[in-house]
Design an enzyme around this catalytic site. Structure first.
Site, PDB file in Angstrom:
ATOM      1  N   ARG A  15       7.658   2.743   0.104  1.00  0.00           N
ATOM      2  CA  ARG A  15       6.833   3.814   0.671  1.00  0.00           C
ATOM      3  C   ARG A  15       7.325   5.207   0.289  1.00  0.00           C
ATOM      4  NH1 ARG A  15       7.040   2.579   6.790  1.00  0.00           N
ATOM      5  NH2 ARG A  15       5.966   4.601   6.896  1.00  0.00           N
ATOM      6  N   LYS A  22      16.020   4.378  -2.112  1.00  0.00           N
ATOM      7  CA  LYS A  22      15.721   5.108  -0.881  1.00  0.00           C
ATOM      8  C   LYS A  22      16.943   5.808  -0.305  1.00  0.00           C
ATOM      9  CE  LYS A  22      14.725   2.659   2.805  1.00  0.00           C
ATOM     10  NZ  LYS A  22      14.003   1.939   3.885  1.00  0.00           N
TER      11      LYS A  22
END
Length: 449
Positions: A15, A22
Site C-alpha cells: 500500500r 516499507k
C-alpha cells in the site's frame, strides 16, 4: 534478566506504492526501522535480531547502520508473524532471558512502555501490549478477565460482543525465550490465509495453565505505517511531539508549526528558532543561539550565542564556534568557523577553517573542488576578506591579513599582508554610446524581418 529484541521487518508494504521497503520510509529524517530500534536500544538488549524479507539487503544495511551488532535473519516466505519470529530461533541460541517482539513499521512505542512490559513479566508468562482504541475498526481484540488476558480474537472471527470491546492488540509481546519458541511450535495455520499468527500463543499459553496479561499504552504509540497517508500522519505526529518537547525544555519557537525537526535534533534552552527552519539529521544548536527564518541545517553544530540566517544553509561538517554570525544566502560545508567570525552575505565556505573574529565579505567563494579532489582553505584570525574574493584552494591567508575586493587568491598570503589581484581598468571614451547604437539598430532590423 537479560533482554533480546526481535524486530519484524520483512513486509513489502504494497500500500506504500513504492519500490523502497516499507520500514525504510522515513519519519523525522530516519527510517521507520531506526525509530523502532531507538526506543528499544535504551533497554540495552543483549541481542537485537531483525527479520528481513522484501528488500532484505537494504533493510539489513539500515539495521546495521543503526547498530553494527544487529543480527539479520531472513524470512524467505511470508507465512505470518509467528513464522517470522520463528526465523530468529537460531540467532538466539545460547541466550537466556526475555524476548520482546517489535515491528519495524511501528515507530512510536516508548522505552517506558517496554519497561512496563518487562516489569509485568515478573508475574506473568506472556505479556501483550494493548491499547484502548477510539475506533477499534478491524484490530484484534484483547479479551481480559481482571488482570488475566484470556485470548486475542481477530476481528473477522469475533462475535458482536467481542467486537464491542475497545481494548485492541498492538502485536507487541514479551515472553521468555524458551517459552516463546515452545509456544510458536504449537501455532497452527488452520485459517483462511493459511498463515501462522503470533497472537495465537496467548490461547495456547492459557490452555496450558500459564498466565497471560496485557499492558496498555496510548493508542498513538501503536500507530503502524501501511500507506503514504499514514506515513504523512505519522510525520505530523512526530513533529508535534518533538516541537512540544523542545518548547517545554526552554526553546523559543515563534511559529512552531513551520519548524521541521529530525529524530536526533538537539536544541539548547533559550535558543531561538524563527519560522520556516528545517533541521535535517545530525544538528546540535547550543543554548542562546539564534536560527533565523528560512534556514536549512544538516550535520552541523552551532555554538552558544551564534546567529545563522536568514536564508542560510549549513551542510554536514559545519562547525560554528560561539558568537559566530552566518548571514543571508551563505552556505557552509565541512568548515570550522572560529569564535566571533562573520560570514554575512552571499558566500560559499567549503572545506575551510576561518579564524576568530575574521570578517568574510559578500560574494566570497572558497574554490575547493578541482573536478576530482577537494582542497582546504585556511584563513587566520582577525583577517578581512574583501567582497568577491575567490580563494583557489589549497591556500592559506594568514592572521591579520587582507584581500582586496575582487581578488583571486592563488597563493598563500602571509600574516599582516594584503593580497590584490585585478586586471587593470581601461576607460574607452564614447564606446558605450557607439555600442548601444549598433545594438539598437540590429534589434530594429530583426524586428522588421
Amino acid at each position: 534478566m537479560s533482554t533480546a529484541l526481535v524486530i519484524l521487518a520483512a513486509g513489502k508494504g504494497t500500500r506504500m506504492e513504492s519500490d523502497l521497503p516499507k520500514v525504510l520510509h522515513k519519519i523525522g529524517g530516519a527510517p521507520l526501522l531506526h525509530h523502532a530500534m531507538l526506543s528499544a536500544s535504551a533497554l540495552e538488549p543483549e541481542r537485537t535480531i531483525v527479520v528481513t524479507g522484501h528488500g532484505a539487503d537494504l533493510v539489513e544495511a539500515a539495521a546495521q547502520d543503526f547498530d553494527a551488532d544487529a543480527i539479520a535473519v531472513r524470512q524467505d516466505e511470508q507465512l505470518g508473524t509467528a513464522h517470522a519470529v520463528a526465523q530468529a530461533k537460531t540467532a538466539l541460541d545460547g541466550f537466556e532471558g526475555d524476548v520482546i517482539v517489535l515491528y519495524g513499521d511501528t515507530p512510536f512505542i516508548t522505552t517506558e512502555t517496554l519497561e512496563q512490559m518487562i516489569a509485568a513479566r515478573t508475574s506473568s508468562d506472556v505479556v501483550v501490549l494493548g491499547f484502548e482504541a477510539v475506533d477499534p475498526g478491524r484490530y484484534g481484540r484483547l479479551i481480559v478477565d481482571g488482570s488475566a488476558l484470556m485470548q486475542i480474537v481477530e476481528f473477522k472471527d469475533a462475535t458482536e460482543a467481542e467486537r464491542a470491546v475497545s481494548l485492541c492488540n498492538s502485536g507487541v509481546v514479551c515472553v521468555s525465550k524458551d517459552l516463546l519458541f515452545d509456544l510458536l511450535g504449537a501455532v497452527g495455520n488452520d485459517n483462511a490465509a493459511g498463515e501462522y499468527y503470533l497472537p495465537d500463543i496467548v490461547g495456547i499459553a492459557n490452555a496450558r495453565g500459564l498466565k497471560a496479561t496485557a499492558v496498555t499504552c496510548d493508542e498513538a504509540e501503536t500507530l503502524g505505517i501501511n500507506s503514504r497517508l499514514e506515513l504523512a500522519s505519522a510525520e505530523a505526529l512526530f513533529q508535534h511531539s518533538k516541537r512540544r518537547a523542545l518548547i517545554e525544555d526552554g526553546v523559543m519557537m515563534q511559529a512552531p508549526d513551520t519548524v521541521f525537526l529530525s529524530f536526533d535534533t538537539i536544541i539548547g534552552r533559550d535558543a531561538e528558532i524563527e519560522p520556516n527552519v528545517i533541521f535535517a539529521p545530525g544538528v546540535t544548536v547550543e543554548s542562546g543561539a539564534r536560527i533565523r527564518a528560512f534556514s536549512h541545517l544538516e550535520g552541523a553544530h552551532v555554538s552558544r550565542g551564534a546567529t545563522v540566517g536568514p536564508f542560510a544553509r549549513l551542510r554536514p561538517g559545519a562547525e560554528l564556534a560561539e558568537h559566530v554570525h552566518i548571514g543571508n544566502f551563505v552556505e557552509i560545508k565541512n568548515a570550522t568557523i572560529d569564535e566571533g567570525a562573520k560570514v554575512n552575505h552571499l558566500t560559499y565556505i567549503g572545506d575551510a577553517q576561518i579564524g576568530a573574529r575574521t570578517n568574510v565579505g559578500a560574494g566570497t567563494i572558497t574554490c575547493n573542488y578541482d573536478g576530482v579532489m577537494k582542497h582546504k582553505t585556511i584563513i587566520g584570525r582577525d583577517t578581512f576578506i574583501g567582497s568577491n574574493t575567490m580563494l583557489i584552494a589549497p591556500v592559506t591567508v594568514g592572521d591579520e591579513a587582507m584581500t582586496a575586493t575582487a581578488t583571486v587568491v592563488t597563493k598563500d598570503v602571509p600574516d599582516g599582508a594584503m593580497a590584490i589581484s585585478r586586471a587593470e581598468q581601461n576607460n574607452k571614451p564614447g564606446f558605450a554610446r557607439k555600442l548601444f547604437s549598433m545594438l539598437r539598430a540590429k534589434k530594429a532590423k530583426m524586428a522588421k524581418g
